[in-house]
Design an enzyme around this catalytic site. Sequence first.
Site, PDB file in Angstrom:
ATOM      1  N   ILE A   1     -29.974  -1.876  10.266  1.00 48.59           N
ATOM      2  CA  ILE A   1     -31.502  -2.174  10.433  1.00 48.59           C
ATOM      3  C   ILE A   1     -31.578  -1.669   8.663  1.00 48.59           C
ATOM      4  CG2 ILE A   1     -33.649  -2.551  11.369  1.00 48.59           C
ATOM      5  CD1 ILE A   1     -32.263  -2.056  13.890  1.00 48.59           C
TER       6      ILE A   1
ATOM      7  N   GLU B   1     -29.133   5.674   4.678  1.00 51.39           N
ATOM      8  CA  GLU B   1     -30.209   4.278   5.704  1.00 51.39           C
ATOM      9  C   GLU B   1     -28.622   3.947   6.737  1.00 51.39           C
ATOM     10  OE1 GLU B   1     -32.732   2.352   4.199  1.00 51.39           O
ATOM     11  OE2 GLU B   1     -32.281   1.630   6.472  1.00 51.39           O
TER      12      GLU B   1
ATOM     13  N   LYS C   1     -25.863  10.670  11.012  1.00 48.51           N
ATOM     14  CA  LYS C   1     -27.144  11.092  11.270  1.00 48.51           C
ATOM     15  C   LYS C   1     -27.396  12.595  12.292  1.00 48.51           C
ATOM     16  CE  LYS C   1     -25.276   9.358  15.134  1.00 48.51           C
ATOM     17  NZ  LYS C   1     -23.985   7.615  15.196  1.00 48.51           N
TER      18      LYS C   1
ATOM     19  N   THR D   1     -13.997   3.357  11.706  1.00 53.43           N
ATOM     20  CA  THR D   1     -14.881   2.139  11.602  1.00 53.43           C
ATOM     21  C   THR D   1     -15.698   1.476   9.872  1.00 53.43           C
ATOM     22  OG1 THR D   1     -14.830   1.900  13.906  1.00 53.43           O
ATOM     23  CG2 THR D   1     -16.612   0.384  13.013  1.00 53.43           C
TER      24      THR D   1
ATOM     25  N   GLY E   1     -27.884   1.627  12.327  1.00 59.18           N
ATOM     26  CA  GLY E   1     -26.706   0.883  11.835  1.00 59.18           C
ATOM     27  C   GLY E   1     -27.290  -0.189  10.671  1.00 59.18           C
TER      28      GLY E   1
ATOM     29  N   GLY F   1     -15.723  -1.273  26.242  1.00 59.72           N
ATOM     30  CA  GLY F   1     -15.630  -0.439  24.851  1.00 59.72           C
ATOM     31  C   GLY F   1     -17.324  -0.248  24.339  1.00 59.72           C
TER      32      GLY F   1
ATOM     33  N   LYS G   1     -31.464  10.658  15.691  1.00 56.73           N
ATOM     34  CA  LYS G   1     -32.400   9.378  14.597  1.00 56.73           C
ATOM     35  C   LYS G   1     -34.336   9.964  14.703  1.00 56.73           C
ATOM     36  CE  LYS G   1     -28.563   6.562  16.199  1.00 56.73           C
ATOM     37  NZ  LYS G   1     -28.226   5.812  16.296  1.00 56.73           N
TER      38      LYS G   1
ATOM     39  N   GLY H   1     -21.801  -0.785  14.615  1.00 51.08           N
ATOM     40  CA  GLY H   1     -20.505  -1.721  14.421  1.00 51.08           C
ATOM     41  C   GLY H   1     -20.894  -1.509  12.863  1.00 51.08           C
TER      42      GLY H   1
ATOM     43  N   VAL I   1     -29.409   5.489  10.643  1.00 52.20           N
ATOM     44  CA  VAL I   1     -30.643   5.110  11.765  1.00 52.20           C
ATOM     45  C   VAL I   1     -30.681   3.668  11.885  1.00 52.20           C
ATOM     46  CG1 VAL I   1     -33.230   5.585  13.097  1.00 52.20           C
ATOM     47  CG2 VAL I   1     -32.045   7.301  11.177  1.00 52.20           C
TER      48      VAL I   1
END
Length: 442
Positions: free
Chosen positions: A133, A126, A102, A12, A131, A184, A202, A306, A129
């Site tokens: 942000i 980055e 992580k 992904t 995603g 999912g 995290k 994601g 933790v």
Amino acid sequence: MAFKIGLLGLGTVGTGTVQILRDPVQRHPLVNDLEIYRVGVRSPAKARAVDLPAHLITTDLDAIVTDPAVDIVVEVIGGLEPARSLILKAIAHGKHVVTANKAAIARYGAEIFTAAEQAGVYVLLEAAVGGGIPVIEPLKQSLCANRLHTVTGIINGTTNYILTRMQNEGGDFADILADAQRLGYAEADPTADVDGLDAADKIAILASLAFGGRIKLSEVHCEGIRQVSAADIAYADKLGFVIKLLAVAKRDARSLLDESAQLQVRVHPTLVPKSHPLASVNDVNNAILIEGDPIGQVMFFGPGAGAGPTASAVVADILNIAAILKVERGSAARSDGTPLLDPLLACSHQDYYAIAPIAALVTRFYARFLTGDFPGVIGKLGTCFGNHDVSLESIVQTGLRDGLAEIVVVTHHVREGNFRTALDEIRAMESVSQIASTLRVL
Ligand code: HSE
């Protein structure tokens, strides 16, 4: 000269990363300097969302991390092994590393960063933790003038999704987990998420950055959400709380200057007052509230997982390293003596953008009118707006103010120029005493 990326993993996050790198338009110009040089996968025959030339793909991940041509190794295979060994081997071969891992960083951070320090390479994380942000870089850079004392996060999207649904639907944990798995939103084996282990990894990383010390994962207190019941959520609701899985790292504010002060680092379900900024962070979203002196409170909110969001963080790290490499290589090559500035920190654009005039804005409007209270006034307003292509969503007469009728209008999306022209005509109507206010509606 392009910076060569050795990508480990095309799941992904790897796929999201390739999609950004191959579509540089309107991104930072430095993206054009990045080259996907090799991609390491386990099953080359597998159907993929991205179509890469066959010569880039290999199953020999060791060959990527030892290849002298590779500048930056991007590890997005996840898990502990072979991720740890590959990261260490890449470092030993002088590669900078970007990772989203992580679990590996929380467990082997000491080993990995000691090796990186000795080798003089960066390991950036980055994406590990929150995603998409940005929170690692703000902790390292933007907030570095502060004396931080508390980090409080909703940093696991799966559990936040389950708790939000339990809150909204009144359902029990087991039923909603099963439905989340069917849809999912939760893994077939949900242990790492629902037992708080993912959040513990995290918060260990965030605590380490916020307070500048290493954290032993085994010392992080960790409780998951399996025992949270529909009844608890309902009682909490009545009392003015929502239940969230919080990850907290805290240094007693009174002992900020005492280097021997102990930290609290913990993950557990928590009643959060509905007025607290973290209470409205719902569904799969993540948020991290950081507190310190003198900043006070600052909160980062966004998608915690994601393909796109996580790849956004991965590519930002790649660009940070590429910018450093560019300065290093550029300054050596420069003939006029002018130093080459870091392309992410310096202003690298000269052209002016044309800004659209406000009259061209298409938005909704609220307007309040004070008018005479007699037949046909609302009709005249409606007709005037209609003549100028301003469609009304609602129109109400709210009552009388100082003997005048108070009429409030909300429009659909309309062109601001049309709305203003209609207002000019309305202002001139004898029956209209005042256009008391106009505001744009989001
Ligand atoms: N499993 C994680 C979550 C996403 O549910 O938030 C990746 O960190």
